[in-house]
Write a protein that holds these residues in place. Structure first.
Motif, PDB file in Angstrom:
ATOM      1  N   VAL A  91       0.590  -1.030  -0.128  1.00 42.55           N
ATOM      2  CA  VAL A  91       0.407  -0.326   0.088  1.00 42.55           C
ATOM      3  C   VAL A  91       0.900   1.628   0.462  1.00 42.55           C
ATOM      4  N   VAL A  92       0.902   2.066  -0.898  1.00 46.69           N
ATOM      5  CA  VAL A  92       1.383   3.183  -1.389  1.00 46.69           C
ATOM      6  C   VAL A  92       0.969   4.980  -0.685  1.00 46.69           C
ATOM      7  N   GLU A  93       1.131   5.514  -0.341  1.00 43.16           N
ATOM      8  CA  GLU A  93       0.380   7.190  -1.210  1.00 43.16           C
ATOM      9  C   GLU A  93       1.044   7.271  -1.631  1.00 43.16           C
ATOM     10  N   THR A  94       0.508   8.026  -2.465  1.00 42.72           N
ATOM     11  CA  THR A  94       1.077   9.144  -3.929  1.00 42.72           C
ATOM     12  C   THR A  94       0.891  10.758  -3.117  1.00 42.72           C
ATOM     13  N   ALA A  95       2.291  11.110  -3.932  1.00 46.63           N
ATOM     14  CA  ALA A  95       2.015  12.662  -4.173  1.00 46.63           C
ATOM     15  C   ALA A  95       0.434  13.363  -4.618  1.00 46.63           C
ATOM     16  N   PRO A  96      -0.374  14.234  -3.919  1.00 48.42           N
ATOM     17  CA  PRO A  96      -0.849  14.694  -4.378  1.00 48.42           C
ATOM     18  C   PRO A  96      -1.257  14.992  -6.091  1.00 48.42           C
ATOM     19  N   GLU A  97      -0.124  15.577  -6.731  1.00 48.48           N
ATOM     20  CA  GLU A  97      -0.126  15.432  -8.076  1.00 48.48           C
ATOM     21  C   GLU A  97       0.203  14.305  -8.666  1.00 48.48           C
ATOM     22  N   ALA A  98      -0.600  13.466  -9.354  1.00 46.56           N
ATOM     23  CA  ALA A  98      -1.140  12.491 -10.275  1.00 46.56           C
ATOM     24  C   ALA A  98      -0.063  12.126 -10.508  1.00 46.56           C
ATOM     25  N   SER A  99       0.571  13.411 -11.963  1.00 47.80           N
ATOM     26  CA  SER A  99       2.098  12.738 -12.349  1.00 47.80           C
ATOM     27  C   SER A  99       3.627  13.070 -12.435  1.00 47.80           C
ATOM     28  N   LEU A 100       3.002  13.467 -10.860  1.00 47.69           N
ATOM     29  CA  LEU A 100       5.113  13.752 -10.899  1.00 47.69           C
ATOM     30  C   LEU A 100       5.397  12.864 -10.119  1.00 47.69           C
ATOM     31  N   ASP A 101       6.664  13.149 -10.439  1.00 49.39           N
ATOM     32  CA  ASP A 101       7.447  12.260 -10.712  1.00 49.39           C
ATOM     33  C   ASP A 101       9.359  12.858 -10.925  1.00 49.39           C
ATOM     34  N   ASP A 102       9.266  12.353  -9.360  1.00 53.17           N
ATOM     35  CA  ASP A 102      10.910  13.229  -9.544  1.00 53.17           C
ATOM     36  C   ASP A 102      11.443  13.063  -8.128  1.00 53.17           C
ATOM     37  N   SER A 103      12.654  13.183  -8.553  1.00 47.34           N
ATOM     38  CA  SER A 103      14.028  12.213  -7.625  1.00 47.34           C
ATOM     39  C   SER A 103      14.775  13.634  -7.640  1.00 47.34           C
ATOM     40  N   TYR A 104      15.625  13.530  -6.360  1.00 47.37           N
ATOM     41  CA  TYR A 104      16.066  14.590  -5.712  1.00 47.37           C
ATOM     42  C   TYR A 104      17.441  13.862  -4.061  1.00 47.37           C
ATOM     43  N   GLU A 105      17.796  15.206  -3.773  1.00 46.22           N
ATOM     44  CA  GLU A 105      19.298  15.362  -2.356  1.00 46.22           C
ATOM     45  C   GLU A 105      18.095  15.252  -2.061  1.00 46.22           C
ATOM     46  N   ALA A 106      17.601  15.532  -1.186  1.00 49.55           N
ATOM     47  CA  ALA A 106      17.388  15.985   0.148  1.00 49.55           C
ATOM     48  C   ALA A 106      17.090  16.044   1.425  1.00 49.55           C
ATOM     49  N   HIS A 107      16.732  16.813   2.302  1.00 50.78           N
ATOM     50  CA  HIS A 107      17.456  17.019   3.914  1.00 50.78           C
ATOM     51  C   HIS A 107      15.909  17.673   4.730  1.00 50.78           C
ATOM     52  N   VAL A 108      15.920  17.504   6.226  1.00 50.86           N
ATOM     53  CA  VAL A 108      15.336  17.810   7.173  1.00 50.86           C
ATOM     54  C   VAL A 108      15.733  18.648   7.531  1.00 50.86           C
ATOM     55  N   VAL A 109      15.101  19.599   8.017  1.00 48.53           N
ATOM     56  CA  VAL A 109      15.457  21.281   8.823  1.00 48.53           C
ATOM     57  C   VAL A 109      14.802  20.421  10.117  1.00 48.53           C
ATOM     58  N   TRP A 144      -8.003   4.798  -3.945  1.00 50.82           N
ATOM     59  CA  TRP A 144      -8.512   5.272  -3.351  1.00 50.82           C
ATOM     60  C   TRP A 144      -8.105   6.655  -2.601  1.00 50.82           C
ATOM     61  N   SER A 145      -8.595   7.514  -2.191  1.00 50.46           N
ATOM     62  CA  SER A 145      -8.510   8.837  -1.447  1.00 50.46           C
ATOM     63  C   SER A 145      -9.808   8.971  -0.592  1.00 50.46           C
ATOM     64  N   VAL A 146      -8.893   9.447   0.535  1.00 55.15           N
ATOM     65  CA  VAL A 146      -9.397   9.929   2.141  1.00 55.15           C
ATOM     66  C   VAL A 146      -8.992  11.026   2.165  1.00 55.15           C
ATOM     67  N   ASP A 147      -9.674  12.170   2.653  1.00 55.87           N
ATOM     68  CA  ASP A 147      -9.351  13.178   3.068  1.00 55.87           C
ATOM     69  C   ASP A 147      -8.565  13.855   2.708  1.00 55.87           C
ATOM     70  N   GLY A 148      -8.531  14.085   0.929  1.00 61.15           N
ATOM     71  CA  GLY A 148      -7.306  14.323  -0.077  1.00 61.15           C
ATOM     72  C   GLY A 148      -5.610  14.137   0.164  1.00 61.15           C
ATOM     73  N   ARG A 149      -5.918  12.829   0.911  1.00 58.43           N
ATOM     74  CA  ARG A 149      -4.718  11.900   0.460  1.00 58.43           C
ATOM     75  C   ARG A 149      -4.624   9.959  -0.769  1.00 58.43           C
ATOM     76  N   THR A 150      -4.472  10.144  -1.557  1.00 57.17           N
ATOM     77  CA  THR A 150      -4.305   8.873  -2.241  1.00 57.17           C
ATOM     78  C   THR A 150      -3.359   8.093  -1.856  1.00 57.17           C
TER      79      THR A 150
END
Length: 157
Positions: A91-109, A144-150
């Motif tokens: 079970v995968v929760e996807t990003a809100p933008e349906a076509s988004l497919d992006d990889s990058y270097e991230a960090h947490v603040v 499926w979607s629940v409360d704006g999450r897909t």
């Protein structure tokens, strides 16, 4: 159920409360410690490392954007397929933008402005998830979607 990137383990708690066999997995020592202090079955480490019960999990969760772990969604989904039973699901929760497919270097603040080291991450919408699933030998069986999450349930092809 294996909750990959479980954080403080809210889904692990829900599974335990329902009497399910469950393991949470997270690379954050702080998250693992918090969950263990709450008496929850959580292990520290990466999903790409050897895991208990490989090939015996019926369900793997990738919620809260965790399909981005490692920055390569196809590799992550391939790994998930390896640890599941033949009839298991991811079970995968996807990003809100349906076509988004992006990889990058991230960090947490954190709240004090301290940044983590960078790490590879990805964001995947529900349409893009179909491509990654197919490359991993999986298919999208349900959305499926629940409360704006897909969410999407992936199964072996």
């Amino acid at each position: 159920m294996l909750d990959i990137g479980c954080g403080p383990a809210r889904m692990v708690r829900a599974a335990v409360d329902r009497g399910l066999t469950v393991l949470g997995l997270d690379v954050s020592p702080t998250a693992v410690a918090m969950a263990r202090e709450a008496g929850l079955p959580v292990a520290g480490g990466s999903v790409f490392d050897p895991l208990p019960r490989e090939g015996q999990w019926n369900l793997a969760l990738l919620l809260d954007g965790n399909v981005g772990i490692g920055g390569d969604p196809t590799a992550l989904l391939t790994r998930c397929a390896e640890i599941l039973t033949a009839t298991g699901s991811v079970v995968v929760e996807t990003a809100p933008e349906a076509s988004l497919d992006d990889s990058y270097e991230a960090h947490v603040v954190d709240d004090q402005g301290h940044a983590s080291a960078t790490f590879p991450w990805a964001e995947v919408g529900r349409e893009a998830l179909h491509r990654h699933a197919r490359r991993a030998g999986l298919r999208v069986a349900q959305t499926w979607s629940v409360d704006g999450r897909t969410f999407c349930r992936l199964r072996a092809r």
